[in-house]
Design an enzyme around this catalytic site. Structure first.
Site, mmCIF file in Angstrom:
data_model
loop_
_atom_site.group_PDB
_atom_site.id
_atom_site.type_symbol
_atom_site.label_atom_id
_atom_site.label_comp_id
_atom_site.label_asym_id
_atom_site.label_seq_id
_atom_site.Cartn_x
_atom_site.Cartn_y
_atom_site.Cartn_z
ATOM 1 N N HIS A 1 -7.921 25.937 31.643
ATOM 2 C CA HIS A 1 -7.495 26.615 32.867
ATOM 3 C C HIS A 1 -6.380 25.816 33.549
ATOM 4 O O HIS A 1 -6.526 24.620 33.780
ATOM 5 C CB HIS A 1 -8.678 26.740 33.832
ATOM 6 C CG HIS A 1 -9.364 28.064 33.744
ATOM 7 N ND1 HIS A 1 -9.511 28.899 34.818
ATOM 8 C CD2 HIS A 1 -9.942 28.698 32.699
ATOM 9 C CE1 HIS A 1 -10.159 29.990 34.457
ATOM 10 N NE2 HIS A 1 -10.442 29.895 33.166
ATOM 11 N N HIS B 1 -19.078 36.150 32.549
ATOM 12 C CA HIS B 1 -18.807 34.779 32.110
ATOM 13 C C HIS B 1 -20.038 34.206 31.413
ATOM 14 O O HIS B 1 -21.155 34.317 31.945
ATOM 15 C CB HIS B 1 -18.432 33.894 33.303
ATOM 16 C CG HIS B 1 -17.164 34.316 33.981
ATOM 17 N ND1 HIS B 1 -17.106 35.390 34.852
ATOM 18 C CD2 HIS B 1 -15.899 33.828 33.900
ATOM 19 C CE1 HIS B 1 -15.870 35.542 35.289
ATOM 20 N NE2 HIS B 1 -15.110 34.614 34.725
ATOM 21 N N ASP C 1 -15.748 35.521 29.550
ATOM 22 C CA ASP C 1 -14.701 34.500 29.672
ATOM 23 C C ASP C 1 -15.300 33.095 29.733
ATOM 24 O O ASP C 1 -16.462 32.908 30.101
ATOM 25 C CB ASP C 1 -13.898 34.708 30.962
ATOM 26 C CG ASP C 1 -12.856 35.804 30.842
ATOM 27 O OD1 ASP C 1 -12.833 36.512 29.808
ATOM 28 O OD2 ASP C 1 -12.072 35.966 31.795
#
Length: 242
Positions: A109, A200, A54
């Site tokens: 985000h 990540h 991610d």
């Protein structure tokens, strides 16, 4: 009496909307999604582990992951932020050219708690369009920021033909206290054949420098999967259900 009913309906409507919006976020809890939504839990072929990342692309860190994955002979699924895709088109094209699967994480985000039906759909549309235009990719998967799949996010994804998927095992690699051992230990709590792994490749929304720990843990994770007889690769090869 009628006026009282109208006032009651007006007072309860926001509560009902908020409940409709947030109740699906209970799928963030592993026992809930494992029992009720195995595809959302990332369950696929018992002979395969899906490797996903991610928060990229990130020019400071993602190239190191691409190099290490190439060295290991592994391809992965990258859930990308659309705004970063626009900022780093050459890197995104390299990811696609090297055989990695590109998926949608978000535009940027955003906190998930307030209903944003129009904004959620617009942001996902922008992210999808960025991948189409820059990498000539047709994204199939969607993972929401923070793994919180609200009703508005779920609805926006479905309207764009994206399949939401969270994860089976994560390494908590975004935390400042994480090290190689802790990442592997957290992963192994739910790492089985058929699992989807969440890591990540950027510290954009994580502790500064945390990606170094993830990168160091990667070869040990791959070796562990192979020793168990599991193939490891992108979601496209995982056989996850609808």
């Amino acid at each position: 009496m009628r006026r009282r009913r109208v006032l009651l309906a007006a007072a309860t409507a926001p509560v009902a909307v908020a409940a409709w919006h947030i109740v699906p976020a209970a799928t963030w809890l592993p026992p809930v999604r494992a029992a009720l939504f195995p595809a959302l839990d990332g369950r696929g072929s018992p002979r395969h582990v899906a490797l996903t990342f991610d928060d990229g692309p990130d020019v400071r860190s993602t190239p190191y992951f691409l190099r290490e994955l190439d060295h290991l002979g592994v391809r992965a699924t990258f859930f990308l932020q659309g705004a970063a895709v626009r900022r780093h088109p050459a890197l995104v094209r390299s990811m696609a050219a090297e055989g990695h699967e590109l998926a949608v994480h978000c535009w940027e985000h955003q906190p998930p708690w307030l209903p944003r039906p129009v904004a959620e759909r617009r942001d996902l549309e922008r992210a999808v369009l960025a991948l189409r235009e820059i990498a000539d990719a047709e994204p199939r998967w969607y993972r929401p920021p923070f793994g919180v799949l609200t009703a508005t996010r779920w609805r926006a994804a479905r309207r764009l033909g994206l399949r939401p998927v969270l994860w089976t095992a994560w390494g908590r690699d975004w935390q400042a206290r994480a090290d190689t051992d802790s990442v592997l230990s957290d992963l192994c709590k739910r790492l089985t054949g058929g699992a989807t792994v969440l890591l990540h490749d950027s510290d954009r929304n994580s502790a500064p420098g945390s990606w170094h720990v993830t990168l160091a843990a990667l070869p040990y994770l791959v070796a562990r999967c192979r020793a168990a007889g599991w193939g490891i690769g992108p979601l496209a090869e995982h056989g996850a259900g609808a």
